[in-house]
Write a protein that holds these residues in place. Structure first.
Motif, PDB file in Angstrom:
ATOM      1  N   ASP A  82       0.833  -1.213   0.000  1.00  0.00           N
ATOM      2  CA  ASP A  82       0.000   0.000   0.000  1.00  0.00           C
ATOM      3  C   ASP A  82       0.865   1.259   0.000  1.00  0.00           C
ATOM      4  OD1 ASP A  82      -2.214  -1.628   0.062  1.00  0.00           O
ATOM      5  OD2 ASP A  82      -2.556  -1.405   2.219  1.00  0.00           O
ATOM      6  N   GLU A  95       2.233   2.061  -3.373  1.00  0.00           N
ATOM      7  CA  GLU A  95       1.186   2.659  -4.200  1.00  0.00           C
ATOM      8  C   GLU A  95       0.952   4.117  -3.802  1.00  0.00           C
ATOM      9  OE1 GLU A  95      -1.535   2.725  -7.264  1.00  0.00           O
ATOM     10  OE2 GLU A  95      -0.188   1.074  -6.728  1.00  0.00           O
ATOM     11  N   LYS A  96       0.939   4.388  -2.501  1.00  0.00           N
ATOM     12  CA  LYS A  96       0.700   5.747  -2.008  1.00  0.00           C
ATOM     13  C   LYS A  96       1.794   6.702  -2.452  1.00  0.00           C
ATOM     14  CE  LYS A  96      -0.086   8.302   2.311  1.00  0.00           C
ATOM     15  NZ  LYS A  96      -0.165   8.193   3.795  1.00  0.00           N
TER      16      LYS A  96
END
Length: 388
Positions: free
Chosen positions: A197, A200-201
């Motif tokens: 995550d 992706e962030k």
């Protein structure tokens, strides 16, 4: 400027080199020796550096790094139709502390970069990517790193740097020079969902092993945009390696890792290349041979480089404009090589990291998808980073 931190190539390897064919690679290298010292680096394009540092390996048990076997098999190989002059500058030995080794490597790489020489680093644990990155301070304002690895190596930046957690230090330590970080060949079960995550962030790129194995050519545009390429041998599947080196039954095979190395070499931007996590093994030399062939393919790529600049050359490129909703995507295709780029616009109202129109390497498939109304993910991530 001198290379005070470098120890010469061992007399044993030099004696072996004397017995080789005059056409062998070892006879084509300028070599740092006890007898002759550091070779003249005029016209040298590629310089090999060993780094005998592994104390920040999370599994460090007091073992030493040994690179002589890699040199022996590398010297045995025959060069391609190459035009570049190469040198083997020997090894950076362990300093009194790991930080001393980092300083030595950073200083050495900085000197080579200023001389327009591509350092090829042999390690040692992969945290050496950190001083490699810091060597660009004052040389490049923004740096792109590609990590060929089964893991992202994010880790906890609050903890001391290790070979599986150096990226956090790269991201959070000033000066902030990192623009993009890409991982090639990651395996999901070796990475927590929180790390996935976070990648992706941060709009970083991550290519799963399955994607890479299915279509190895998707690595080419990623490498074309890289300055630093760091290869972790744990990305290679166990069946390709000696018993001491085995990590996972799944991973890149020998042909794939060599193809990736060649893509890195072909890239005009790649100015340093490292192979890490080598574990010396007496029972066979298969891993050393694989590393030697990885180096061979990287050098082969460097010798095949073609300088291309679509923004400043209207003759040798085709330009394609694609409208998707309110966005106009501009693609360029090289008539000479068939390579593709997509333009990332300059956002004048923002204090962004890109100060002009810039080109992002892409694939023909990205153009075809754009004509069907799909915005390429690489363009979107680069655009978002540019908008911060």
């Amino acid at each position: 400027m001198t290379f005070n931190f470098l120890s010469p190539v061992s007399d044993e390897i030099l004696a072996h080199n004397e017995l080789l064919s005059p056409q062998a690679l070892g006879k084509k290298l300028k070599i740092h020796s006890n007898k002759n010292g550091i070779p003249d680096l005029d016209n040298v394009k590629i310089a090999i550096i060993g780094v005998l540092e592994n104390r920040n390996d999370v599994n460090y048990m007091g073992s030493d790094v040994q690179l002589d076997t890699i040199r022996k098999v590398f010297y045995d190989l025959f060069p391609g139709n190459w035009h570049t002059t190469m040198a083997d500058l020997g090894d950076i030995r362990k300093g009194d502390s790991v930080e001393d080794t980092y300083f030595a490597l950073r200083t050495t790489i900085s000197i080579l970069l200023e001389k327009k020489i591509i350092p090829v680093i042999l390690g040692g644990s992969q945290d050496l990517t950190y001083p490699n990155y810091r060597a660009y301070d004052g040389i490049l304002p923004m740096v792109n790193i590609v990590n060929v690895d089964s893991n992202f190596d994010l880790g906890d930046s609050a903890l001391p740097i290790k070979n599986n957690s150096y990226l956090g230090k790269i991201i959070l330590e000033q000066p902030y020079n990192l623009f993009n970080y890409s991982t090639v060949g990651y395996q999901t079960y070796f990475n927590s969902q929180e790390e996935i995550d976070l990648m992706e962030k941060l709009h970083f790129e991550a290519y799963r092993l399955g994607e890479v194995s299915k279509s190895i050519n998707l690595v080419e545009p990623v490498m074309r945009d890289a300055h630093i390429v760091s290869v972790d041998l744990k990305s290679v599947k166990a069946s390709e390696l000696s018993s001491k080196q085995k990590y996972s039954p799944n991973g890149l095979d020998g042909k794939e890792i060599c193809a990736i190395a060649r893509y890195a070499g072909i890239s005009n931007k790649v100015s340093s290349f490292g192979v890490y996590e080598y574990q010396h093994s007496k029972e066979d030399h298969i891993t050393a041979m694989l590393v030697a062939q990885i180096l061979w393919y990287f050098i082969e790529g460097v010798n095949c480089r073609v300088n291309e600049d679509p923004l400043n050359d209207d003759i040798n490129y085709q330009k394609f404009n694609v409208l998707i909703d309110d966005d106009e995507l501009i693609f360029y295709k090289s008539i000479k090589t068939g390579r593709w780029w997509i333009e990332i616009p300059f956002l004048s109202e923002l204090n962004n990291k890109l100060k002009k129109h810039t080109l992002l390497p892409c694939m023909h498939e990205d153009y075809k998808e754009a004509t069907q109304g799909k915005i390429p993910e690489r363009w979107y991530k680069a655009y978002r980073k540019n908008s911060f």
